[in-house]
Write an enzyme that holds these catalytic residues in place. Structure first.
Site, short mmCIF file in Angstrom:
data_model
loop_
_atom_site.label_atom_id
_atom_site.label_comp_id
_atom_site.label_asym_id
_atom_site.label_seq_id
_atom_site.Cartn_x
_atom_site.Cartn_y
_atom_site.Cartn_z
N GLN A 123 0.82 -1.28 -0.05
CA GLN A 123 0.02 0.18 0.04
C GLN A 123 0.67 1.26 0.04
O GLN A 123 1.12 1.96 0.97
CB GLN A 123 -0.90 0.02 1.30
CG GLN A 123 -1.85 -1.09 1.33
CD GLN A 123 -2.82 -1.01 2.49
OE1 GLN A 123 -3.19 0.01 2.75
NE2 GLN A 123 -3.13 -2.23 3.12
N ASP A 162 4.77 -9.09 -13.44
CA ASP A 162 4.57 -7.70 -13.85
C ASP A 162 5.58 -6.51 -13.99
O ASP A 162 6.80 -7.14 -13.30
CB ASP A 162 3.37 -7.19 -12.65
CG ASP A 162 4.00 -7.39 -11.12
OD1 ASP A 162 5.23 -7.17 -10.87
OD2 ASP A 162 3.52 -7.72 -10.11
N LYS A 196 0.71 -7.26 -15.83
CA LYS A 196 -0.53 -7.65 -14.85
C LYS A 196 -1.41 -6.65 -14.68
O LYS A 196 -1.23 -5.33 -14.54
CB LYS A 196 0.33 -8.16 -13.65
CG LYS A 196 -0.90 -9.01 -12.69
CD LYS A 196 -0.18 -9.46 -11.50
CE LYS A 196 0.02 -8.27 -10.31
NZ LYS A 196 0.63 -8.83 -9.16
N GLY A 201 -2.55 -15.82 -6.33
CA GLY A 201 -3.41 -15.75 -7.59
C GLY A 201 -2.40 -14.98 -8.78
O GLY A 201 -2.56 -15.54 -9.82
C1 R5P Z 1 2.24 -7.31 -6.28
O1 R5P Z 1 2.82 -6.44 -7.11
C2 R5P Z 1 3.25 -8.07 -5.49
O2 R5P Z 1 4.65 -8.04 -6.28
C3 R5P Z 1 2.82 -9.54 -5.74
O3 R5P Z 1 2.68 -9.90 -7.17
C4 R5P Z 1 1.63 -9.74 -5.30
O4 R5P Z 1 1.38 -9.27 -3.86
C5 R5P Z 1 1.29 -11.25 -4.95
O5 R5P Z 1 -0.04 -11.40 -4.41
P1 R5P Z 1 -0.84 -12.60 -4.69
O6 R5P Z 1 -0.07 -13.86 -4.48
O7 R5P Z 1 -2.12 -12.44 -3.66
O8 R5P Z 1 -1.31 -12.54 -6.35
#
Ligand code: R5P
Length: 333
Positions: free
Chosen positions: A112, A188, A211, A245
């Site tokens: 955040q 991403d 992403k 995810g």
């Molecule tokens: C987001 O930008 C982070 O680098 C991770 O890709 C993300 O926090 C992973 O979260 P989740 O496993 O819930 O998709």
């Protein structure tokens, strides 16, 4: 400085909270074994009242000592961990410590880090403020912050270690030095710098997905930029796996586009909700560090899909260097 400071045996002490007792003990042992220096190690326990309020119990005097405070900002929950840190900081300050270096391998809330919708907080900045609200806080040692620029939320120094050197060493060892046909993929754009740094260490090419998250927060990866992944051994690297995810969407897309083998590497494996079960059933391996502390029995039980690489030596060396006049933490990056 008090004129009698020189009479203390060690100006440094390691203090740990329950989820970090074992890691702190291993770091102390490494420092003693490698450098011949012994930092006393005090284990803090918490009394939890019926109301849910917490009270830290520091077992020994820490007066006029510099405290390396090992504290996990994720356990038992990020919110509880934060309160536990705040009350302990207050207790340490009132116990007349000379200064505090917070050693926290994973810093929660850093995702955040901007106001990307209306009426949103910037909680990462708020966490930095709370850490610094302790007048004795001098420094933070952490690893693979979600974005490097989060260091700027702090006015005190932050050592943002990277674990991708450890993971690259682990990979080279496992592959017997043969990294032919390997491509590193970031799920991403935010992870592009990290993926490039890992690819550089392994001397392999890189590719980056775009992403997006839909309204319900479900991750979707789409455009792929960079090296072809067709018939390649792909290592997906990310700072955090939370619900899983992002990784599942990335694996699915890579397989659909013709990747031959897939491995997943991350520093911080939070594995919220049923993520562990989904990965256990997923048929590919995850390699992570122990930045999120887990019991030996958990690691053994999940060894078929989860490999945990220890970051003890990295943290221990950072603590040791931070204790030296003229020490260098940056050489560990
Ligand atoms: C987001 O930008 C982070 O680098 C991770 O890709 C993300 O926090 C992973 O979260 P989740 O496993 O819930 O998709």
């Amino acid at each position: 400085m008090h004129k009698d400071d020189s009479t203390y045996a060690s100006p440094f002490v390691v203090v740990s909270t329950p989820h970090m007792h074992e890691m702190a003990a291993r770091c102390c042992a490494h420092i003693t074994g490698k450098h011949g220096v012994t930092f006393p190690h005090h284990r803090v326990e918490y009394k939890v009242f019926a109301s849910g309020e917490v009270l830290p119990l520091i077992p020994e005097t820490v007066r006029r000592q510099h405290v390396f405070l090992f504290h996990a900002l994720q356990h038992p929950t990020p919110n509880d961990a934060l309160m536990r840190m705040l009350v302990l900081n207050d207790a340490l300050a009132r116990a007349s410590v000379h200064g505090i270096t917070l050693v926290t391998p994973f810093m929660s809330y850093l995702r955040q880090d901007r106001k990307h919708k209306k009426r949103m907080p910037i909680s990462g900045r708020m966490i930095a403020d709370l850490i610094e609200s302790n007048r004795q806080a001098e420094r933070v040692i952490t690893a693979d912050m979600h974005a490097d620029q989060a260091q700027g939320f702090f006015t005190i120094p932050v050592d943002n270690l990277t674990c991708f050197g450890l993971l690259a060493d682990h990979c080279r060892e496992k592959l017997g030095g043969d990294v032919s046909n390997v491509v590193v993929v970031s799920p991403d754009f935010g992870g592009a710098v990290r993926a490039r740094s890992l690819a550089k260490r392994l001397r392999v090419p890189v590719a980056i997905f775009e992403k997006r998250r839909d309204e319900d927060g479900v991750a979707e990866v789409d455009m792929l930029i960079g090296e072809s992944i067709v018939e390649k051994r792909v290592i997906i690297c990310d700072d955090i796996i939370d619900t899983g995810g992002t990784m599942r969407a990335t694996v699915k897309e890579l397989l659909a586009r013709g990747a031959k083998e897939i491995e997943v590497w991350t520093t911080h494996a939070i594995l919220s909700g049923n993520a562990a079960q989904l990965f256990a059933d997923g048929g590919y391996r995850i390699t992570c560090t122990d930045s999120i502390p887990r019991s030996q029995s958990y690691c053994e039980k999940n060894a078929s899909w989860l490999t945990v690489v220890s970051m003890d030596v990295l943290l221990a060396e950072a603590v040791y260097e931070a204790s030296l006049v003229g020490g260098s933490v940056s050489k560990l990056f």
